[in-house]
Design a protein around this motif. Structure first.
Motif, PDB file in Angstrom:
ATOM      1  N   SER A   1      39.527  90.339  23.496  1.00 20.80           N
ATOM      2  CA  SER A   1      40.189  91.536  24.009  1.00 20.80           C
ATOM      3  C   SER A   1      40.720  92.327  22.826  1.00 20.80           C
ATOM      4  CB  SER A   1      41.333  91.168  24.947  1.00 20.80           C
ATOM      5  OG  SER A   1      42.310  90.413  24.262  1.00 20.80           O
TER       6      SER A   1
ATOM      7  N   TYR B   1      34.941  82.958  19.831  1.00 24.26           N
ATOM      8  CA  TYR B   1      35.587  84.129  20.433  1.00 24.26           C
ATOM      9  C   TYR B   1      34.618  85.284  20.655  1.00 24.26           C
ATOM     10  CZ  TYR B   1      40.379  82.484  19.336  1.00 24.26           C
ATOM     11  OH  TYR B   1      41.567  81.796  19.263  1.00 24.26           O
TER      12      TYR B   1
ATOM     13  N   GLY C   1      32.250  88.075  21.644  1.00 26.51           N
ATOM     14  CA  GLY C   1      31.780  88.524  22.954  1.00 26.51           C
ATOM     15  C   GLY C   1      32.792  88.349  24.057  1.00 26.51           C
ATOM     16  N   LYS C   2      33.928  87.689  23.758  1.00 27.40           N
ATOM     17  CA  LYS C   2      34.942  87.448  24.787  1.00 27.40           C
ATOM     18  C   LYS C   2      36.294  88.027  24.415  1.00 27.40           C
ATOM     19  CE  LYS C   2      32.886  82.899  24.715  1.00 27.40           C
ATOM     20  NZ  LYS C   2      33.123  81.514  24.376  1.00 27.40           N
TER      21      LYS C   2
END
Length: 274
Positions: free
Chosen positions: A29, A24, A26-27
């Motif tokens: 939300s 997850y 760096g990606k």
């Protein structure tokens, strides 16, 4: 009583959770809960993975997780799980975070694991058997004086204006080699255990923040108390961890700060003029 070897399965589980977090990283939300308490899908997914595994392998153990998982039946064994310590760092792409798991037996810390997936560093300790980093024994530093020491602290993610730690930060900065604020209490404790820091303090930590790291410091030869030198307990709201030799000096400095005998801040206007 001889306990089973918890460290091997704990480390395997921490690695699995760490790999999940990296998938997850760096990606993610950001989702806001409360004032500025960052909670991510990765955080919840990591806790789900860890809790389901613990309940499968040790169904009669109690458990308290940072994200709200609870099993409280009065078992002699109790797990403290932080599936992602350093959530704010993680949410902003800052690579300082970890998975932390501590296991208690009849109120005493028995085993602890902290895994930093960005550096592939596995810190582990079991009561009476020392502390390790990636399987090699670690010890606290031998630095005896605060002025030669690198120490660490942390600040809460919300209601910072009500937290007095800025006073401690200022005074200890003046008297030490430096104060770091990296954003993961569990890793800060590990860094005391392996000698990267000489000390660490923070207000208002939770059991899942400290269970594994405190055992690591103790098993690496360090000392953990509250701010006045009293014994640390899992529900302590004040944590002071050092290499041991530095502890009396830190306690003296804390006593001065608590008593209000502090050095004032320099004037910004005057400084800019000079």
């Amino acid at each position: 009583m001889k306990h089973p070897d918890f460290l091997v399965p704990m480390q395997a589980l921490a690695r699995e959770a760490g790999a999940l977090l990296m998938s997850y990283f760096g990606k993610v939300s950001i989702e806001y809960k409360g004032d500025a308490d960052l909670v991510t899908q990765a955080d919840r997914s990591s806790e789900k993975l860890i809790v389901e595994s613990i309940r499968r392998q040790w169904p009669h153990h109690d458990l308290i997780g940072e994200e709200g998982s609870r099993t409280e039946t009065g078992s002699d064994y109790r797990w403290y799980v932080d599936p992602l310590d350093g959530t704010t760092n993680f949410a902003h792409g800052y690579p300082v975070f970890c998975v932390s798991m501590g296991l208690e037996f009849k109120g005493e810390l028995l085993a602890g694991v902290v895994y930093d997936p960005t550096r592939d560093e596995m810190f582990s300790a079991s009561k009476g058997s020392g502390a390790q980093l990636n399987g090699r024994a670690i010890r606290v530093s031998k630095t005896p004086r605060l002025k030669e020491s690198l120490v660490a602290t942390g600040f809460p993610s919300h209601k910072r204006h009500k937290n007095p730690n800025i006073n401690f930060y200022h005074q200890i900065t003046l008297r030490s080699h430096g104060v770091r604020r990296a954003g993961s209490a569990a890793l800060d404790l590990c860094y005391v255990a392996c000698g990267r820091y000489e000390g660490f303090w923070e207000f208002n930590l939770n059991p899942w923040d400290t269970a594994a790291g405190v055992l690591l410091v103790q098993e690496a030869g360090g000392m953990v108390t509250n701010f006045t030198g009293g014994p640390f307990s899992i529900d302590s709201r004040q944590v002071l961890a050092t290499n041991g030799v530095l502890h009396p000096e830190m306690l003296r400095e804390f006593g001065e700060i608590i008593a209000g005998r502090v050095e004032g801040l320099p004037s910004v206007a005057e400084y800019l003029k000079s």
